[in-house]
Design an enzyme around this catalytic site. Structure first.
Site, PDB file in Angstrom:
ATOM      1  N   TYR A  66      -5.744  -2.605 -31.990  1.00  0.00           N
ATOM      2  CA  TYR A  66      -7.052  -3.211 -31.252  1.00  0.00           C
ATOM      3  C   TYR A  66      -7.233  -4.845 -31.731  1.00  0.00           C
ATOM      4  O   TYR A  66      -8.289  -5.202 -31.531  1.00  0.00           O
ATOM      5  CB  TYR A  66      -8.278  -2.201 -31.466  1.00  0.00           C
ATOM      6  CG  TYR A  66      -7.986  -0.816 -30.944  1.00  0.00           C
ATOM      7  CD1 TYR A  66      -8.130  -0.587 -29.578  1.00  0.00           C
ATOM      8  CD2 TYR A  66      -7.466   0.114 -31.742  1.00  0.00           C
ATOM      9  CE1 TYR A  66      -7.840   0.572 -29.018  1.00  0.00           C
ATOM     10  CE2 TYR A  66      -7.283   1.464 -31.187  1.00  0.00           C
ATOM     11  CZ  TYR A  66      -7.534   1.687 -29.960  1.00  0.00           C
ATOM     12  OH  TYR A  66      -7.255   2.975 -29.443  1.00  0.00           O
ATOM     13  N   SER A  67      -6.293  -5.334 -32.037  1.00  0.00           N
ATOM     14  CA  SER A  67      -6.647  -6.695 -32.834  1.00  0.00           C
ATOM     15  C   SER A  67      -7.164  -7.874 -31.796  1.00  0.00           C
ATOM     16  O   SER A  67      -6.160  -7.911 -30.770  1.00  0.00           O
ATOM     17  CB  SER A  67      -5.512  -7.157 -33.642  1.00  0.00           C
ATOM     18  OG  SER A  67      -5.333  -8.565 -33.917  1.00  0.00           O
ATOM     19  N   ASN A  68      -8.335  -8.083 -31.863  1.00  0.00           N
ATOM     20  CA  ASN A  68      -8.633  -9.544 -31.025  1.00  0.00           C
ATOM     21  C   ASN A  68      -8.037 -10.556 -31.502  1.00  0.00           C
ATOM     22  O   ASN A  68      -7.495 -11.414 -30.477  1.00  0.00           O
ATOM     23  CB  ASN A  68     -10.189  -9.755 -31.360  1.00  0.00           C
ATOM     24  CG  ASN A  68     -11.228  -8.785 -30.858  1.00  0.00           C
ATOM     25  OD1 ASN A  68     -10.802  -7.842 -29.947  1.00  0.00           O
ATOM     26  ND2 ASN A  68     -12.126  -8.620 -31.346  1.00  0.00           N
ATOM     27  N   ILE A  70      -4.530 -10.452 -32.159  1.00  0.00           N
ATOM     28  CA  ILE A  70      -3.176 -10.436 -31.112  1.00  0.00           C
ATOM     29  C   ILE A  70      -3.493 -10.596 -29.806  1.00  0.00           C
ATOM     30  O   ILE A  70      -2.843 -11.625 -29.009  1.00  0.00           O
ATOM     31  CB  ILE A  70      -2.624  -8.798 -31.364  1.00  0.00           C
ATOM     32  CG1 ILE A  70      -2.311  -8.858 -32.931  1.00  0.00           C
ATOM     33  CG2 ILE A  70      -1.765  -8.745 -30.194  1.00  0.00           C
ATOM     34  CD1 ILE A  70      -0.857  -9.415 -33.139  1.00  0.00           C
TER      35      ILE A  70
END
Length: 291
Positions: A66-68, A70
Site C-alpha cells: 500500500y506504499s504511497n 510506490i
C-alpha cells in the site's frame, strides 16, 4: 519542468477548535498534483532533478503493498518520462492485489515481488537490479527529499508564523524535513502511523542535518501500519462532514488529525495556538468504509 504551484493553507472552522481558542490550518499538499501528491512530491522533486542531471532515465525503488511512495514514483515516472521499477515486499502479491499496485502497474511500473526475508536485504537487491537505475530508498527519504520538504515549510512561513507544525510519520523523512526547516519557537510534532518499538525517533534523528528538538507522538497508531478501528473511521467521517469534504485517509492523515484533536481536548496546546497540519496526500489509499 519539476516546479509545481504552492499548495494552499486552509483554516479549519470547527466548534471544537473554537471552544479551545485554537486555530488549525491544513497545508493542502494533497492538491499540488493530481497523482504525485503530498509529501511524496516533495521528496521526489530534487531526486528527479538529480536523476535527469546525471543522465538516468530509469528509477528503481522499494515499498509495501500500500506504499504511497510506490504510487507516486510510478506516477512521476509516467509524467516526466522515466522508466520505473518497484521492488515490492510480499511474493504472494500481484499487480491486481489492490488499487495502489494496480495504478502503479498501469503507469508502466515494472513490479518485482520478493519475499519479506529478501526484502530485508535491500542493499543486495539494489546491486542485483539497480545498476542502470537511479535508486530511491524505501519511502523516498534521503538528503534531497529533506530539501524538498524544507520548501513546503518555507511556504508555510510565507503565510503564517505557526506555533506548531504537525505531520504524520511513516519512515520519518517528512518530519525530518519539517524539523530541519522550522524557525524560531515553532515546534514540530510527528504522529507515528505504525508501531515504532522505540526506534523511530532515533531513526529520524539520524536523518537530521543537525541536532534539533522535536516531538514524536506514538500514541495514535491504532495498533500499527494500515490498521484502523471503527472509532478512527467515524472520526474521519465526522471531520470531513464538518469541513466541506476535506478528505483524509486512515493510514496517515486520519491518525494525525485524530491525535491533534485529542491533544487539543486534553489541553496540550495553549490557548490561541496556531497549528498547521500537513496533508501528506495518499488519498488513493482510502478505506472502502470512507468511499
Amino acid at each position: 519542468m519539476f516546479q509545481l504551484p504552492h499548495s494552499p493553507l486552509t483554516l479549519i472552522k470547527d466548534a471544537v477548535l473554537a471552544s479551545y481558542n485554537i486555530k488549525l490550518y491544513i497545508k493542502r499538499d494533497d492538491l499540488i498534483h493530481p497523482t504525485v501528491t503530498g509529501n511524496k512530491w516533495r521528496k521526489l522533486k530534487f531526486n528527479l532533478i538529480e536523476a535527469k542531471e546525471k543522465g538516468f532515465d530509469q528509477l528503481l525503488t522499494f515499498g509495501g503493498a500500500y506504499s504511497n511512495h510506490i504510487y507516486a514514483t510510478a506516477a512521476a515516472g509516467k509524467e516526466f518520462g522515466f522508466k520505473t521499477v518497484g521492488i515490492i515486499r510480499g511474493d504472494e502479491l500481484t499487480p491486481d492485489s489492490n488499487d495502489t499496485l494496480r495504478y502503479a502497474h498501469d503507469c508502466g511500473m515494472e513490479l518485482i515481488f520478493v519475499t519479506r526475508l529478501d526484502y530485508n536485504f535491500r542493499n543486495r537487491l539494489t546491486r542485483q537490479y539497480g545498476e542502470k537505475f537511479y535508486v530511491l530508498p524505501e519511502g523516498g527519504t534521503n538528503d534531497l527529499a529533506i530539501k524538498g520538504v524544507n520548501e513546503m515549510v518555507d511556504e508555510i512561513y510565507e503565510v503564517i508564523d505557526p506555533d506548531f507544525i504537525c505531520s504524520a510519520v511513516g519512515t520519518g523523512g517528512t518530519l525530518a524535513g519539517i524539523v530541519s526547516g522550522v524557525r524560531g519557537t515553532t515546534k514540530a510534532i510527528g504522529f507515528a502511523s505504525l508501531k515504532g518499538k522505540g526506534l523511530l525517533k532515533g531513526q529520524i534523528e539520524k536523518l537530521l542535518p543537525f541536532e534539533k528538538e522535536f516531538e514524536l507522538n506514538e500514541q495514535y497508531h491504532f495498533d500499527g501500519y494500515a490498521k484502523t478501528t471503527p472509532e478512527l473511521i467515524e472520526f474521519i467521517k465526522g471531520f470531513e462532514e464538518r469541513n466541506n469534504g476535506i478528505q483524509l485517509e486512515q493510514v496517515y492523515t486520519g491518525k494525525m488529525m485524530f491525535g491533534i484533536y485529542d491533544l487539543i481536548k486534553q489541553g496540550y496546546f495553549p490557548e490561541n495556538s496556531n497549528i498547521v497540519a500537513v496533508h501528506t496526500g495518499g488519498l488513493q489509499g482510502r478505506s472502502e468504509e470512507l468511499k
